[in-house]
Design an enzyme around this catalytic site. Structure first.
Site, PDB file in Angstrom:
ATOM      1  N   ALA A  99       0.905  -1.178  -0.091  1.00  0.00           N
ATOM      2  CA  ALA A  99       0.010   0.038   0.024  1.00  0.00           C
ATOM      3  C   ALA A  99       0.971   1.301   0.047  1.00  0.00           C
ATOM      4  O   ALA A  99       1.945   1.269   0.224  1.00  0.00           O
ATOM      5  CB  ALA A  99      -0.953  -0.094   1.235  1.00  0.00           C
ATOM      6  N   GLN A 101       1.275   3.706   2.089  1.00  0.00           N
ATOM      7  CA  GLN A 101       2.166   3.903   3.294  1.00  0.00           C
ATOM      8  C   GLN A 101       2.583   2.310   3.783  1.00  0.00           C
ATOM      9  O   GLN A 101       2.862   2.254   5.269  1.00  0.00           O
ATOM     10  CB  GLN A 101       1.350   4.556   4.260  1.00  0.00           C
ATOM     11  CG  GLN A 101       0.946   5.910   4.192  1.00  0.00           C
ATOM     12  CD  GLN A 101       2.628   6.730   3.850  1.00  0.00           C
ATOM     13  OE1 GLN A 101       3.261   6.354   4.815  1.00  0.00           O
ATOM     14  NE2 GLN A 101       2.309   7.675   3.306  1.00  0.00           N
ATOM     15  N   SER A 102       3.138   1.376   3.100  1.00  0.00           N
ATOM     16  CA  SER A 102       3.751   0.207   3.467  1.00  0.00           C
ATOM     17  C   SER A 102       4.891   0.356   4.217  1.00  0.00           C
ATOM     18  O   SER A 102       5.747   0.718   3.450  1.00  0.00           O
ATOM     19  CB  SER A 102       3.703  -0.596   2.063  1.00  0.00           C
ATOM     20  OG  SER A 102       4.766  -1.873   2.213  1.00  0.00           O
ATOM     21  N   ASN A 103       4.798  -0.521   5.488  1.00  0.00           N
ATOM     22  CA  ASN A 103       6.089  -0.619   6.115  1.00  0.00           C
ATOM     23  C   ASN A 103       6.987  -1.328   5.781  1.00  0.00           C
ATOM     24  O   ASN A 103       8.176  -1.486   5.773  1.00  0.00           O
ATOM     25  CB  ASN A 103       5.786  -1.072   7.485  1.00  0.00           C
ATOM     26  CG  ASN A 103       4.929  -0.313   8.198  1.00  0.00           C
ATOM     27  OD1 ASN A 103       4.795   1.024   8.077  1.00  0.00           O
ATOM     28  ND2 ASN A 103       3.761  -0.798   8.949  1.00  0.00           N
ATOM     29  N   THR A 105       7.693  -2.176   2.441  1.00  0.00           N
ATOM     30  CA  THR A 105       8.658  -1.644   1.363  1.00  0.00           C
ATOM     31  C   THR A 105       9.627  -0.916   1.826  1.00  0.00           C
ATOM     32  O   THR A 105      10.832  -0.897   1.205  1.00  0.00           O
ATOM     33  CB  THR A 105       7.779  -0.926   0.250  1.00  0.00           C
ATOM     34  OG1 THR A 105       7.237   0.261   1.088  1.00  0.00           O
ATOM     35  CG2 THR A 105       6.679  -1.665  -0.287  1.00  0.00           C
TER      36      THR A 105
END
Length: 387
Positions: A99, A101-103, A105
């Site tokens: 997403a 705001q992916s942690n 990535t």
């Protein structure tokens, strides 16, 4: 502190990313309750590694790195095209998705920096409702984890809702191969990766070693462990690891088995979908570390779906209240997507009958509860208009 693993498990290759000491566990006294005495603790996976935005994905990635660096990386293929075609030599670029705001990535991009590799991250506008809920969409698309991905030097591609690459990123991998790269694909959350559950199977042994040193009251261990269930392999790994502990006799022998509670953070799929997925991941990890399929059953998968909220990534009124409560009572900052819902679910169990009834059934007047903080606070900046 060395983590003692059974022989088969200990021989699985692992590349250290975390600190050499376990992530700390500390009490949360304002959440603890009397009669029965329930002592609540937090395990700080957000303090587990020296790399950017420490969190649960680094622990998973420790078991994936040896394949990334091997002469013939085997597990790099996209899940929509699962036939393995080993790379001819070590990977040159890590590719993943998540997403906006992916942690995950960010942690893949941080890992790439330390390995001397490049990173390409695909951010999906259509995943979850955080972008839709914000009143400042341009800020959401450039701040928080997006900003950190850029700071880490990742190639960031933002995909619009409905973009075919959001469903199947294999054309991106083909594009990179055509340019002479050797791309290594890591699925979102690393859960669909064959090695994705091993990190948290190992974490179960780490928690058990910490229990022994803490001299906990009651059963001497954490009776309930609350953790986020998103892509699924964090909770699945814990289930497999604790099951192996029970089977090997290395865990505490008093009382019933530890209750691992996975708190769902999205209403997109029904609980049954997640239960099947977690069971599959737990059995896959269990098979690698010495368990048989029959050792883990659906009765071992316990998921809480009453606090999923309106959408993945949306900080609703109840979640916002939990975020403020934890910050103002324990000075503990949660993330707005995962740990805020875990804390809310755990608090509901503490306030209602579940844990008290368990204590009554097992004749316990003292119990211990563990909240696993999986990180993600860097995304708070993107939620500034609603937090």
């Amino acid at each position: 502190m060395a983590v003692q693993l059974p022989e088969l498990f200990s021989h699985i290759p692992r590349h250290p990313i975390l600190y050499t000491h376990p992530s700390p566990i500390h009490p949360l006294p304002t959440l603890s309750t009397p009669q029965p005495r329930i002592s609540v603790f937090a395990k700080r996976e957000d303090q587990s590694a020296p790399l950017a935005c420490a969190g649960n994905k680094y622990r998973k990635l420790e078991y994936i790195v040896p394949d990334i660096l091997s002469n013939n990386p085997t597990y790099h293929h996209h899940e929509n095209h699962p036939t393995p075609h080993p790379l001819p030599s070590p990977a040159t670029i890590l590719v993943t998705e998540g997403a906006v705001q992916s942690n995950h990535t960010v942690q893949v991009a941080g890992l790439a920096r330390t390995l001397g590799l490049r990173a390409l991250v695909l951010l999906h506008k259509g995943t979850g409702g955080g972008l839709g809920a914000t009143t400042d969409k341009p800020a959401f698309l450039r701040s928080g984890n997006v900003q950190i991905n850029h700071l880490l030097g990742a190639d960031v591609r933002v995909l619009n809702e409905g973009d075919p690459l959001a469903a199947d990123a294999s054309p991106v991998l083909a594009e990179l191969r055509a340019r002479g790269e050797r791309p290594y694909w890591i699925p979102g959350g690393a859960s669909l990766h064959p090695l994705g559950g091993l990190g948290y199977a190992r974490a179960a042994f780490e928690i058990a070693s910490q229990e022994a040193r803490m001299e906990l009251p009651g059963t001497g261990r954490f009776d309930f462990i609350f953790v986020a269930c998103g892509s699924g392999s964090t909770v699945a790994g814990l289930i497999a690891g604790f099951k192996l502990l029970e089977k090997s006799g290395a865990g505490s022998s008093s009382g019933a088995a530890r209750q691992v509670i996975g708190v769902l953070n999205s209403p997109t799929k029904p609980r049954g979908y997640h239960e099947e997925r977690v069971l599959r991941f737990a059995r896959r990890a269990g098979g690698m570390i010495g368990l048989a399929d029959g050792d883990i059953g659906m009765e071992d998968v316990r998921l809480e779906d009453r606090v999923v909220g309106t959408a993945y990534g949306v900080l609703d009124v109840d979640a916002k209240r939990t975020l403020e409560t934890m910050a103002q009572s324990e000075a503990l900052v949660l993330d707005p997507v995962y740990t805020v819902k875990v804390a809310r679910g755990m608090m509901q169990w503490l306030q209602e009958a579940e844990i008290k009834e368990y204590a009554r059934q097992h004749g316990l007047d003292q119990m211990n509860v563990l909240f696993i903080h999986t990180g993600g606070q860097a995304s708070l900046g993107a939620y500034a208009d609603i937090s």
